[in-house]
Design a protein around this motif. Sequence first.
Motif, PDB file in Angstrom:
ATOM      1  N   PRO A  30       0.808  -1.222   0.000  1.00 40.64           N
ATOM      2  CA  PRO A  30       0.000   0.000   0.000  1.00 40.64           C
ATOM      3  C   PRO A  30       0.842   1.275   0.000  1.00 40.64           C
ATOM      4  CG  PRO A  30      -0.181  -1.149   2.096  1.00 40.64           C
ATOM      5  CD  PRO A  30       0.589  -2.042   1.176  1.00 40.64           C
ATOM      6  N   ASP A  31       2.072   1.224   0.500  1.00 43.24           N
ATOM      7  CA  ASP A  31       2.923   2.412   0.561  1.00 43.24           C
ATOM      8  C   ASP A  31       3.989   2.411  -0.531  1.00 43.24           C
ATOM      9  OD1 ASP A  31       4.260   0.242   1.598  1.00 43.24           O
ATOM     10  OD2 ASP A  31       5.138   1.341   3.274  1.00 43.24           O
ATOM     11  N   LEU A  32       3.722   1.748  -1.659  1.00 48.99           N
ATOM     12  CA  LEU A  32       4.697   1.622  -2.731  1.00 48.99           C
ATOM     13  C   LEU A  32       5.184   2.979  -3.234  1.00 48.99           C
ATOM     14  CD1 LEU A  32       6.239  -0.343  -4.567  1.00 48.99           C
ATOM     15  CD2 LEU A  32       4.353  -0.154  -6.191  1.00 48.99           C
ATOM     16  N   ASP A  33       4.293   3.941  -3.372  1.00 50.31           N
ATOM     17  CA  ASP A  33       4.684   5.259  -3.884  1.00 50.31           C
ATOM     18  C   ASP A  33       5.745   5.932  -3.023  1.00 50.31           C
ATOM     19  OD1 ASP A  33       3.004   5.036  -6.013  1.00 50.31           O
ATOM     20  OD2 ASP A  33       1.423   6.312  -5.178  1.00 50.31           O
ATOM     21  N   SER A  34       5.762   5.649  -1.740  1.00 48.03           N
ATOM     22  CA  SER A  34       6.776   6.255  -0.879  1.00 48.03           C
ATOM     23  C   SER A  34       8.098   5.485  -0.941  1.00 48.03           C
ATOM     24  CB  SER A  34       6.284   6.323   0.563  1.00 48.03           C
ATOM     25  OG  SER A  34       6.159   5.015   1.102  1.00 48.03           O
ATOM     26  N   LYS A  35       8.072   4.263  -1.446  1.00 44.59           N
ATOM     27  CA  LYS A  35       9.281   3.438  -1.497  1.00 44.59           C
ATOM     28  C   LYS A  35       9.929   3.389  -2.874  1.00 44.59           C
ATOM     29  CE  LYS A  35       7.888   0.432   2.255  1.00 44.59           C
ATOM     30  NZ  LYS A  35       7.526  -0.910   2.658  1.00 44.59           N
ATOM     31  N   VAL A  36       9.151   3.566  -3.930  1.00 48.01           N
ATOM     32  CA  VAL A  36       9.653   3.454  -5.293  1.00 48.01           C
ATOM     33  C   VAL A  36       9.270   4.709  -6.057  1.00 48.01           C
ATOM     34  CG1 VAL A  36       9.472   2.155  -7.455  1.00 48.01           C
ATOM     35  CG2 VAL A  36       9.453   0.941  -5.273  1.00 48.01           C
ATOM     36  N   TYR A 162      14.029   2.699  -4.807  1.00 49.68           N
ATOM     37  CA  TYR A 162      13.703   1.355  -5.271  1.00 49.68           C
ATOM     38  C   TYR A 162      13.645   0.403  -4.083  1.00 49.68           C
ATOM     39  CZ  TYR A 162      18.679   0.637  -4.594  1.00 49.68           C
ATOM     40  OH  TYR A 162      19.934   0.560  -4.046  1.00 49.68           O
ATOM     41  N   LEU A 163      13.083  -0.759  -4.300  1.00 48.65           N
ATOM     42  CA  LEU A 163      13.065  -1.783  -3.272  1.00 48.65           C
ATOM     43  C   LEU A 163      13.155  -3.147  -3.918  1.00 48.65           C
ATOM     44  CD1 LEU A 163      10.054  -3.348  -3.079  1.00 48.65           C
ATOM     45  CD2 LEU A 163       9.415  -1.130  -2.218  1.00 48.65           C
TER      46      LEU A 163
END
Length: 169
Positions: A30-36, A162-163
């Motif tokens: 759910p928090d992809l935008d903050s991680k990538v 990126y992750l």
Amino acid sequence: SLPTRRSSDLCLLIPVAASAGPPTHLRAPPDLDSKVGIEQKLGAQIPLDDAFRSVGNRVVHLRDLLNGKPIVLVPGYYGCINLCSVVRAGVANAVAGSGLVPGSQFNVVLVSIDPQENARTAATTKANDARVHAGAHVSSWHYLTGTGAASKSLMRSIGYRYLYPPRNG
């Protein structure tokens, strides 16, 4: 007239992923935008003293590659089967068509974001790229690998987030 370039000029090529396949059952966190993502950081200073490894397994610092010349910095990873080879091909085509000679007038520096990659992986990729892109002077390009900390520090400084998703690699 053309603007004057500083010896510290840096050109950054950032691959952008696109999906062209069938829908998948994997769900993004759910928090992809903050991680990538990519955050443009014009004028930011990059860490020039972080240690990376060359294809010859020598320790290299980005400072060593400046030599008074601009750098084209290309983040990615060498084992990528989708987008990274397309980005490298684009860089090769641009270099070949530019009329400029890498290693002489500027440097092309590829940096892996995958801490599992090593000098052997980078050397294999460089050899393949040199074979496919003969007119781009790939032999003078720098293919670097590094620890997770060095790569993350550099990528954070240029705004490249990126992750690694462990469930599907």
